[in-house]
Design a protein around this motif. Structure first.
Motif, PDB file in Angstrom:
ATOM      1  N   VAL A 105       4.764  -1.511   8.708  1.00 49.81           N
ATOM      2  CA  VAL A 105       4.217  -0.189   8.450  1.00 49.81           C
ATOM      3  C   VAL A 105       5.407   0.754   8.513  1.00 49.81           C
ATOM      4  O   VAL A 105       6.031   0.900   9.560  1.00 49.81           O
ATOM      5  CB  VAL A 105       3.141   0.213   9.488  1.00 49.81           C
ATOM      6  N   ARG A 106       5.758   1.382   7.404  1.00 51.46           N
ATOM      7  CA  ARG A 106       6.939   2.254   7.358  1.00 51.46           C
ATOM      8  C   ARG A 106       6.685   3.603   8.022  1.00 51.46           C
ATOM      9  O   ARG A 106       7.600   4.242   8.502  1.00 51.46           O
ATOM     10  CB  ARG A 106       7.386   2.448   5.924  1.00 51.46           C
ATOM     11  N   GLY A 107       5.440   4.042   8.039  1.00 51.89           N
ATOM     12  CA  GLY A 107       5.091   5.301   8.687  1.00 51.89           C
ATOM     13  C   GLY A 107       4.721   5.072  10.147  1.00 51.89           C
ATOM     14  O   GLY A 107       5.165   4.119  10.774  1.00 51.89           O
ATOM     15  N   GLU A 108       3.874   5.943  10.668  1.00 57.58           N
ATOM     16  CA  GLU A 108       3.427   5.864  12.055  1.00 57.58           C
ATOM     17  C   GLU A 108       2.102   5.112  12.155  1.00 57.58           C
ATOM     18  O   GLU A 108       1.327   5.076  11.203  1.00 57.58           O
ATOM     19  CB  GLU A 108       3.221   7.268  12.614  1.00 57.58           C
ATOM     20  N   ILE A 109       1.862   4.556  13.331  1.00 57.32           N
ATOM     21  CA  ILE A 109       0.568   3.956  13.650  1.00 57.32           C
ATOM     22  C   ILE A 109      -0.016   4.801  14.767  1.00 57.32           C
ATOM     23  O   ILE A 109       0.539   4.861  15.860  1.00 57.32           O
ATOM     24  CB  ILE A 109       0.708   2.477  14.069  1.00 57.32           C
ATOM     25  N   ARG A 110      -1.139   5.501  14.454  1.00 56.76           N
ATOM     26  CA  ARG A 110      -1.740   6.419  15.428  1.00 56.76           C
ATOM     27  C   ARG A 110      -3.176   6.013  15.732  1.00 56.76           C
ATOM     28  O   ARG A 110      -3.983   5.821  14.824  1.00 56.76           O
ATOM     29  CB  ARG A 110      -1.718   7.847  14.882  1.00 56.76           C
ATOM     30  N   ASP A 160       1.164   5.831   6.724  1.00 54.99           N
ATOM     31  CA  ASP A 160       0.753   5.678   8.116  1.00 54.99           C
ATOM     32  C   ASP A 160      -0.528   4.844   8.204  1.00 54.99           C
ATOM     33  O   ASP A 160      -1.257   4.705   7.229  1.00 54.99           O
ATOM     34  CB  ASP A 160       0.451   7.048   8.741  1.00 54.99           C
ATOM     35  N   VAL A 161      -0.799   4.353   9.401  1.00 51.99           N
ATOM     36  CA  VAL A 161      -2.120   3.819   9.745  1.00 51.99           C
ATOM     37  C   VAL A 161      -2.683   4.802  10.765  1.00 51.99           C
ATOM     38  O   VAL A 161      -2.108   4.986  11.844  1.00 51.99           O
ATOM     39  CB  VAL A 161      -2.036   2.395  10.329  1.00 51.99           C
ATOM     40  N   VAL A 162      -3.795   5.463  10.405  1.00 47.64           N
ATOM     41  CA  VAL A 162      -4.354   6.530  11.237  1.00 47.64           C
ATOM     42  C   VAL A 162      -5.803   6.194  11.571  1.00 47.64           C
ATOM     43  O   VAL A 162      -6.605   5.936  10.668  1.00 47.64           O
ATOM     44  CB  VAL A 162      -4.298   7.883  10.495  1.00 47.64           C
ATOM     45  N   ILE A 184       0.887  -1.161   0.000  1.00 50.41           N
ATOM     46  CA  ILE A 184       0.000   0.000   0.000  1.00 50.41           C
ATOM     47  C   ILE A 184       0.927   1.214   0.000  1.00 50.41           C
ATOM     48  O   ILE A 184       1.709   1.403   0.922  1.00 50.41           O
ATOM     49  CB  ILE A 184      -0.914   0.021   1.246  1.00 50.41           C
ATOM     50  N   GLU A 185       0.848   2.027  -1.026  1.00 51.27           N
ATOM     51  CA  GLU A 185       1.794   3.131  -1.182  1.00 51.27           C
ATOM     52  C   GLU A 185       1.398   4.380  -0.395  1.00 51.27           C
ATOM     53  O   GLU A 185       2.201   5.303  -0.281  1.00 51.27           O
ATOM     54  CB  GLU A 185       1.945   3.477  -2.666  1.00 51.27           C
ATOM     55  N   ARG A 186       0.195   4.424   0.141  1.00 49.62           N
ATOM     56  CA  ARG A 186      -0.282   5.594   0.893  1.00 49.62           C
ATOM     57  C   ARG A 186      -0.722   5.174   2.287  1.00 49.62           C
ATOM     58  O   ARG A 186      -0.412   4.089   2.741  1.00 49.62           O
ATOM     59  CB  ARG A 186      -1.415   6.265   0.139  1.00 49.62           C
ATOM     60  N   ASP A 187      -1.483   6.051   2.943  1.00 50.64           N
ATOM     61  CA  ASP A 187      -1.962   5.785   4.298  1.00 50.64           C
ATOM     62  C   ASP A 187      -3.197   4.888   4.293  1.00 50.64           C
ATOM     63  O   ASP A 187      -3.946   4.862   3.319  1.00 50.64           O
ATOM     64  CB  ASP A 187      -2.355   7.097   4.992  1.00 50.64           C
ATOM     65  N   THR A 221     -11.323   7.828  14.732  1.00 47.72           N
ATOM     66  CA  THR A 221     -12.541   7.641  15.530  1.00 47.72           C
ATOM     67  C   THR A 221     -12.163   6.939  16.825  1.00 47.72           C
ATOM     68  O   THR A 221     -11.184   6.193  16.875  1.00 47.72           O
ATOM     69  CB  THR A 221     -13.598   6.814  14.769  1.00 47.72           C
ATOM     70  N   ASP A 222     -12.945   7.183  17.862  1.00 48.87           N
ATOM     71  CA  ASP A 222     -12.763   6.430  19.104  1.00 48.87           C
ATOM     72  C   ASP A 222     -14.016   5.623  19.422  1.00 48.87           C
ATOM     73  O   ASP A 222     -14.219   5.163  20.529  1.00 48.87           O
ATOM     74  CB  ASP A 222     -12.382   7.351  20.264  1.00 48.87           C
ATOM     75  N   ASP A 223     -14.866   5.436  18.402  1.00 46.34           N
ATOM     76  CA  ASP A 223     -16.104   4.686  18.583  1.00 46.34           C
ATOM     77  C   ASP A 223     -15.878   3.180  18.700  1.00 46.34           C
ATOM     78  O   ASP A 223     -16.736   2.464  19.198  1.00 46.34           O
ATOM     79  CB  ASP A 223     -17.069   4.946  17.424  1.00 46.34           C
ATOM     80  N   PHE A 224     -14.727   2.696  18.210  1.00 50.01           N
ATOM     81  CA  PHE A 224     -14.402   1.281  18.327  1.00 50.01           C
ATOM     82  C   PHE A 224     -12.891   1.120  18.315  1.00 50.01           C
ATOM     83  O   PHE A 224     -12.163   2.008  17.891  1.00 50.01           O
ATOM     84  CB  PHE A 224     -15.060   0.446  17.208  1.00 50.01           C
ATOM     85  N   GLU A 225     -12.439  -0.018  18.818  1.00 48.13           N
ATOM     86  CA  GLU A 225     -11.008  -0.316  18.916  1.00 48.13           C
ATOM     87  C   GLU A 225     -10.479  -0.799  17.567  1.00 48.13           C
ATOM     88  O   GLU A 225     -11.143  -1.553  16.863  1.00 48.13           O
ATOM     89  CB  GLU A 225     -10.785  -1.391  19.979  1.00 48.13           C
ATOM     90  N   VAL A 226      -9.278  -0.371  17.227  1.00 49.01           N
ATOM     91  CA  VAL A 226      -8.598  -0.842  16.019  1.00 49.01           C
ATOM     92  C   VAL A 226      -7.299  -1.503  16.453  1.00 49.01           C
ATOM     93  O   VAL A 226      -6.525  -0.932  17.226  1.00 49.01           O
ATOM     94  CB  VAL A 226      -8.313   0.316  15.038  1.00 49.01           C
ATOM     95  N   ILE A 227      -7.071  -2.730  15.964  1.00 52.78           N
ATOM     96  CA  ILE A 227      -5.874  -3.496  16.297  1.00 52.78           C
ATOM     97  C   ILE A 227      -5.122  -3.804  15.013  1.00 52.78           C
ATOM     98  O   ILE A 227      -5.679  -4.383  14.080  1.00 52.78           O
ATOM     99  CB  ILE A 227      -6.238  -4.801  17.033  1.00 52.78           C
ATOM    100  N   VAL A 228      -3.853  -3.393  14.961  1.00 50.87           N
ATOM    101  CA  VAL A 228      -2.978  -3.686  13.826  1.00 50.87           C
ATOM    102  C   VAL A 228      -2.116  -4.876  14.218  1.00 50.87           C
ATOM    103  O   VAL A 228      -1.396  -4.828  15.223  1.00 50.87           O
ATOM    104  CB  VAL A 228      -2.091  -2.476  13.471  1.00 50.87           C
TER     105      VAL A 228
END
Length: 75
Positions: free
Chosen positions: A63-68, A43-45, A11-14, A48-55
């Motif tokens: 993931v070469r960028g940041e995970i936020r 990045d993985v951005v 994936i070349e983008r976020d 929302t805080d309506d549900f949990e996201v797990i990478v």
């Protein structure tokens, strides 16, 4: 639904997770599985805080960028 990147996918983008207008009562986490040498160049951005996201990073997935805003698990 959940996202799976496998077989050296790139994936070349976020990856951006936003609020789901039609699913406000989501109780289960959203899983983003990156495995088999797959790479997210951006990045993985989570916006929302309506549900949990797990990478989940497995078998040289990166993931070469940041995970936020998400929890990271390495398998």
């Amino acid at each position: 639904g959940n996202i799976v990147l496998a077989d050296e996918s790139v994936i070349e983008r976020d990856i951006v997770v936003k609020d789901s207008k039609g699913n406000n009562n989501r109780r289960k986490p959203l899983y983003i599985r990156i495995k088999d040498g797959s790479v997210v160049e951006g990045d993985v951005v989570v916006e929302t805080d309506d549900f949990e996201v797990i990478v989940i990073l497995k078998d040289d997935g990166k993931v070469r960028g940041e995970i936020r805003g998400a929890t990271v698990e390495k398998e």
